[in-house]
Design an enzyme around this catalytic site. Structure first.
Site, PDB file in Angstrom:
ATOM      1  N   TYR A 171       0.868  -1.176   0.000  1.00 17.67           N
ATOM      2  CA  TYR A 171       0.000   0.000   0.000  1.00 17.67           C
ATOM      3  C   TYR A 171       0.902   1.222   0.000  1.00 17.67           C
ATOM      4  O   TYR A 171       1.578   1.488   0.982  1.00 17.67           O
ATOM      5  CB  TYR A 171      -0.874  -0.023   1.264  1.00 17.67           C
ATOM      6  CG  TYR A 171      -1.905   1.051   1.281  1.00 17.67           C
ATOM      7  CD1 TYR A 171      -3.164   0.805   0.763  1.00 17.67           C
ATOM      8  CD2 TYR A 171      -1.624   2.294   1.782  1.00 17.67           C
ATOM      9  CE1 TYR A 171      -4.116   1.788   0.757  1.00 17.67           C
ATOM     10  CE2 TYR A 171      -2.582   3.292   1.787  1.00 17.67           C
ATOM     11  CZ  TYR A 171      -3.827   3.029   1.275  1.00 17.67           C
ATOM     12  OH  TYR A 171      -4.773   4.006   1.267  1.00 17.67           O
ATOM     13  N   HIS A 222      -2.807   4.594   6.142  1.00 22.90           N
ATOM     14  CA  HIS A 222      -3.843   3.554   6.159  1.00 22.90           C
ATOM     15  C   HIS A 222      -3.701   2.644   7.375  1.00 22.90           C
ATOM     16  O   HIS A 222      -4.097   1.469   7.339  1.00 22.90           O
ATOM     17  CB  HIS A 222      -3.783   2.726   4.870  1.00 22.90           C
ATOM     18  CG  HIS A 222      -5.142   2.455   4.297  1.00 22.90           C
ATOM     19  ND1 HIS A 222      -5.810   1.281   4.517  1.00 22.90           N
ATOM     20  CD2 HIS A 222      -5.961   3.205   3.525  1.00 22.90           C
ATOM     21  CE1 HIS A 222      -6.977   1.295   3.888  1.00 22.90           C
ATOM     22  NE2 HIS A 222      -7.091   2.452   3.286  1.00 22.90           N
TER      23      HIS A 222
END
Ligand code: GCO
Ligand code: MG
Length: 414
Positions: A171, A222
């Site tokens: 990510y 995140h």
């Protein structure tokens, strides 16, 4: 007295992201409201919570009593403040505000005290598999008039990048070397925290030196780092003068924000995963964060979001609501009507609407030169073409990208 005559749920995915909208019809012919209750990964239980539980509870009640009905919906299940039930409550809550605006003949921002600004500054996401591609995408955002850009490095959309299909790219991380897994490691969206932090710093160094200070830069961790890693990373990012660093810590670790605040000047934004006021209240009242970023249907709708924004204002914390692709244009419009009236508005995340989405949802907010504008119609000003919406069915397939794993195969948080 105008009463609730019917409640229906419309499921649609015009951009390939599952969206849920409730329609509340009233005793007045042609008077109805729309509300967003989008929990894209679990939309079926949200639909059941509305159709099987809230509809029987609400039929025949007075549509104008929003505070009364919000509290009634929230406590009727006894257990409360979870993502499924909050989204169900939100879909009705927003629809009741839409109805109230239509009855008054006023856009909802007028009911909230009127405009402080004509439009809300928005940001979109720029990413890339290489520094050149990232530069190109940042420039494209600036060419659209953006003053804020969120950067990720590693290519593909957040969810694509994190899915096994995309080779499990980290990510935001551009793999410098294949992730070193043990024999027999299970499938998943693999993520190497060290590679991610290192490649993200490289990317920010490149973007800041390429574009200077003409653009406000944001980044979304995140919630995928361990607390000590997140604090060290936030300190290293100080030199890039971020507008904010988002979700440096996941909801399970928000107790570390006190130390984060003491360790770095990088502004902190958090909230999209919050459901309960007691998640954001200590962070705001202790001034440990700088922006609240709740997904307002996850809170239970416009009614609680307004209150959270007002509390945040008292502590100098600004609003930067979650605004991803898994939010309907009705939900984006709810964000916008709030943003136009808030003294403590920060910036609004936006996933641009495709032409198809605009056809399914006539009256979408207008994006122009880095700003999002309302259409000033009564209520939210957004409608829903249900016939067209049927052409884009939602998909309850198993979610892949949230099966995030560390290099050793252990599950991380997505
Ligand atoms: C954001 C979010 C999204 C989420 C998505 C989950 O800041 O926009 O982090 O990218 O991953 O909304 O379904
Ligand atoms: Mg986020």
């Amino acid at each position: 007295m105008i009463t609730i005559r019917d409640i229906r749920v419309i499921l649609t995915a015009p951009m390939g992201r599952n969206l849920l909208v409730a329609r509340v019809d009233t005793s007045e012919p042609e008077l109805y409201g729309l509300g967003c209750g989008t929990f894209t990964q679990r939309y079926l239980p949200v639909r059941s919570a509305i159709v099987d539980y809230l509809r029987p509870l609400l039929l025949g009640r007075e549509a104008a009593r929003i505070e009364e009905l919000w509290r009634l919906m929230m406590v009727n299940s006894y257990w409360r403040h979870g993502p499924v039930l909050n989204n169900a409550v939100s879909a009705i809550d927003m629809a009741l505000w839409d109805i109230k605006g239509k009855v008054a003949g006023l856009p909802i921002y007028e009911l909230f005290g009127g405009k402080m600004r004509e439009a809300a500054a928005v940001y979109q996401h720029a990413d890339g598999r290489s520094l050149d591609e990232l530069t190109e995408h940042v420039r494209a955002q600036l060419d659209q008039g953006m003053s804020h850009v969120r950067i990720r490095f590693g290519g593909g959309s957040a969810e694509t990048r994190n899915s096994g299909e995309a080779g499990g790219m980290a990510y935001g991380g551009a793999a410098e070397r294949p992730i070193h897994k043990p024999d027999g490691a299970l499938d998943g969206a693999y993520f190497d925290p060290v590679q991610y932090t290192r490649s993200t710093i490289t990317a920010f160094d490149h973007v800041r030196s390429t574009f200077g200070d003409q653009v406000e830069l944001l980044h979304d961790v995140h919630g995928r780092l361990a607390p000590a890693e997140a604090i060290a990373f936030a300190r290293e990012m100080e030199r890039f003068r971020l507008f904010f660093l988002e979700d440096a810590l996941p909801p399970e670790d928000i107790g570390w924000y006190e130390r984060m605040r003491g360790a770095t000047t990088t502004p902190q934004a958090v909230g999209e995963l919050f459901n309960n006021p007691n998640e954001w209240l200590p962070l705001v009242s202790n001034r440990w964060i700088d922006f609240i970023r709740m997904h307002i249907s996850q809170l239970g709708g416009l009614t609680p979001a307004r209150k959270a924004a007002t509390v945040a204002e008292a502590f100098g914390v600004r609003a930067a609501w979650h605004g991803p692709g898994d939010l309907s244009p009705v939900g984006h419009m709810a964000n916008l009507h709030l943003n136009l009236t808030l003294p403590n508005f920060g910036v609004q995340e936006l996933q641009p609407f495709t032409d198809t989405t605009r056809e399914v949802f006539p009256g979408c907010p207008e994006f122009r030169d880095g700003y999002l504008y309302p259409n000033n119609a009564p209520g939210f000003g957004v409608d829903l073409d249900e016939k067209l919406a049927e052409r884009f069915p939602c998909d309850p397939a198993v979610v892949q990208w949230t099966q995030a794993r560390y290099p050793d195969g252990g599950l991380s948080r997505p």
